[in-house]
Design a protein around this motif. Structure first.
Motif, PDB file in Angstrom:
ATOM      1  N   CYS A  51       0.707  -1.355   0.155  1.00  0.00           N
ATOM      2  CA  CYS A  51      -0.041  -0.011  -0.320  1.00  0.00           C
ATOM      3  C   CYS A  51       0.667   1.145  -0.370  1.00  0.00           C
ATOM      4  O   CYS A  51       1.357   1.154   0.756  1.00  0.00           O
ATOM      5  CB  CYS A  51      -0.970  -0.366   1.191  1.00  0.00           C
ATOM      6  SG  CYS A  51      -2.298   1.316   1.515  1.00  0.00           S
ATOM      7  N   CYS A 106       0.059   3.074   4.202  1.00  0.00           N
ATOM      8  CA  CYS A 106       0.987   2.138   4.657  1.00  0.00           C
ATOM      9  C   CYS A 106       1.879   1.503   5.038  1.00  0.00           C
ATOM     10  O   CYS A 106       2.926   1.219   5.955  1.00  0.00           O
ATOM     11  CB  CYS A 106      -0.263   1.821   5.921  1.00  0.00           C
ATOM     12  SG  CYS A 106      -0.794   0.333   4.782  1.00  0.00           S
ATOM     13  N   CYS A 122      -6.876  -1.658   0.698  1.00  0.00           N
ATOM     14  CA  CYS A 122      -5.503  -2.459   1.164  1.00  0.00           C
ATOM     15  C   CYS A 122      -6.586  -2.080   3.064  1.00  0.00           C
ATOM     16  O   CYS A 122      -7.563  -1.042   3.255  1.00  0.00           O
ATOM     17  CB  CYS A 122      -4.956  -0.551   1.764  1.00  0.00           C
ATOM     18  SG  CYS A 122      -3.998  -1.331   3.052  1.00  0.00           S
ATOM     19  N   CYS A 154      -5.842  -0.039   6.103  1.00  0.00           N
ATOM     20  CA  CYS A 154      -5.582   1.240   6.069  1.00  0.00           C
ATOM     21  C   CYS A 154      -6.949   1.730   5.418  1.00  0.00           C
ATOM     22  O   CYS A 154      -7.691   3.383   5.754  1.00  0.00           O
ATOM     23  CB  CYS A 154      -4.559   2.715   6.377  1.00  0.00           C
ATOM     24  SG  CYS A 154      -4.814   2.315   4.093  1.00  0.00           S
TER      25      CYS A 154
HETATM   26 ZN   LIG Z   1      -2.880   0.970   3.632  1.00  0.00          ZN
END
Ligand SMILES: [Zn+2]
Length: 424
Positions: A48, A51, A88, A91
């Motif tokens: 991602c 994050c 993701c 997050c």
């Molecule tokens: Zn993420």
């Protein structure tokens, strides 16, 4: 028969390896028969971007129908592209696949945009370009606005020789135009109007040392650019365009000739002498030196060109004087003989000349210094008149443009096509 992924790709010249072609078939979009290519765009990403966790999962597709270039305008080509989306799990951030085929949130392929910009370089209307590329005319206009970085912007370096003029453009307004009067003839600046204040504001924005480098500025006689030049260009010499001087004189000569003609009885011998073969009066001695006799069907006698003019000029002393002054000025301009030119301008009293010619001579005497510069320098407004002709053609094809920026864009694009130094 279904075409394979590779054959569709090579047909459409699509380079992006992440686009996989599924099928090509005919379909109807807005009641129009089109060729539709079904394709999907894959995304290869593990982490991602937000994050950094390797928690990306497949999250469906975003499908858009993209206008693509087509050689057959009656069957436009569209690509229905399904762009893969990822999410993701850590997050909640979502990513959509990107491609060089088309910009994000845009339904017109970059290839179509490039083709439109190429088409706009030609002498054709915005609407015609739009129809050919299967987009709306306002899209074409928007593209012109968006791609300003394409047009050549010249640095604040001024060439040694400048030429000033104006042309009628958007909303019948006069626009100031300045080009390089030297070798390149490229356009330096076009302003939305020709007010003194705007011209001064523009040139004050240019570096002073650049302005000091300018040696000559060519312009026509009846303009107020002379004040601007003396204010902004300390080392520049004002040169009046030779063509304008000659045009003024021939116009005055012809005016008096036709005035005189009307004093004689219609179709009388004198009338015919002045009315016909008027082009001979404008020829110089060298062109008239051919002593061959010919039969003049208007005056029914055999004459040489020189004799024919002599007969006409003998009718009126003022016409004769006009003729002599006009040709002396033409000759001395061509010979670059400054002293004789000045002598000629003062050789006749106004009473000895016709009224139109006296006015011209008066004007030339008033601007004597810059008129004599014309005899010294070989710069002329010729290239600028050529550029103005091109601008006129652009506006004529477009049936007049109402947007000044679009006019500028079309001029720049046209210059890119025709002039070598504009090509990037
Ligand atoms: Zn993420």
């Amino acid at each position: 028969m279904t075409l394979s992924n590779n054959s569709i790709r090579s047909l459409l010249e699509i380079k992006d390896p992440n686009i996989k072609m599924d099928d090509i078939f005919y379909a109807f979009i807005h009641h129009t028969k089109v060729r539709l290519v079904q394709a999907h765009l894959i995304i290869y990403q593990r982490r991602c971007p937000l994050c950094g966790f390797e928690d990306l999962v497949h999250n469906g597709h975003y499908t858009s129908t993209i206008t693509y270039t087509s050689d057959n305008a009656s069957h436009p080509l569209f690509i229905r592209l399904a762009k893969q989306r990822l999410k993701c799990k850590n997050c909640g951030h979502t990513i959509m696949a990107k491609t060089s085929l088309v910009d994000k949130y845009c339904n017109i392929s970059n290839r179509t945009k490039a083709k439109i910009m190429m088409n706009l370089q030609d002498d054709r209307t915005q609407k015609c370009v739009a129809i050919d590329n299967n987009v709306s005319p306002s899209t074409v206009g928007r593209l012109m606005d968006d791609h300003r970085e394409l047009y050549p912007v010249f640095p604040d370096r001024l060439p040694k020789h400048l030429a000033f003029d104006e042309f009628r453009g958007v909303h019948h307004q006069l626009h100031f135009i300045c080009i390089d009067g030297g070798n390149t003839h490229r356009i330096i600046k076009i302003l939305p109007n020709r007010f003194k204040s705007s011209i001064i504001r523009y040139f004050e924005g240019v570096d002073r040392s650049a302005r000091e480098n300018v040696e000559t500025i060519t312009m026509d006689l009846n303009s107020y650019y002379q004040d601007i030049v003396s204010q902004l260009f300390p080392n520049a010499k004002i040169v009046i365009d030779q063509f304008h001087i000659i045009a003024m004189m021939t116009r005055a000569f012809n005016q008096y000739r036709s005035q005189l003609m009307k004093h004689y009885k219609y179709q009388s011998h004198e009338y015919k002498l002045l009315k016909f073969s008027w082009r001979l009066y404008l020829k110089n001695d060298q062109q008239l030196s051919d002593a061959k006799e010919y039969y003049d069907r208007h005056i029914h006698q055999k004459v040489t060109a020189g004799e024919r003019i002599g007969l006409g000029l003998a009718l009126d002393l003022k016409l004769n004087n006009d003729y002599v002054v006009m040709h002396d000025v033409m000759n001395y301009l061509a010979q670059r003989n400054k002293d004789r030119l000045a002598e000629t301008l003062f050789s006749y009293h106004y009473d000895q000349l016709s009224k139109p010619m006296a006015t011209v001579i008066k004007t030339l005497r008033k601007h004597l210094e810059i008129v004599l510069n014309a005899a010294e320098n070989e710069q002329s407004n010729g290239p600028l008149e050529g550029t103005n002709r091109m601008i006129k053609q652009i506006q004529r094809t477009a049936f007049g443009l109402s947007n000044f920026n679009h006019l500028l864009a079309r001029i720049n694009l046209r210059m890119m096509r025709t002039k070598k130094q504009y090509q990037v």
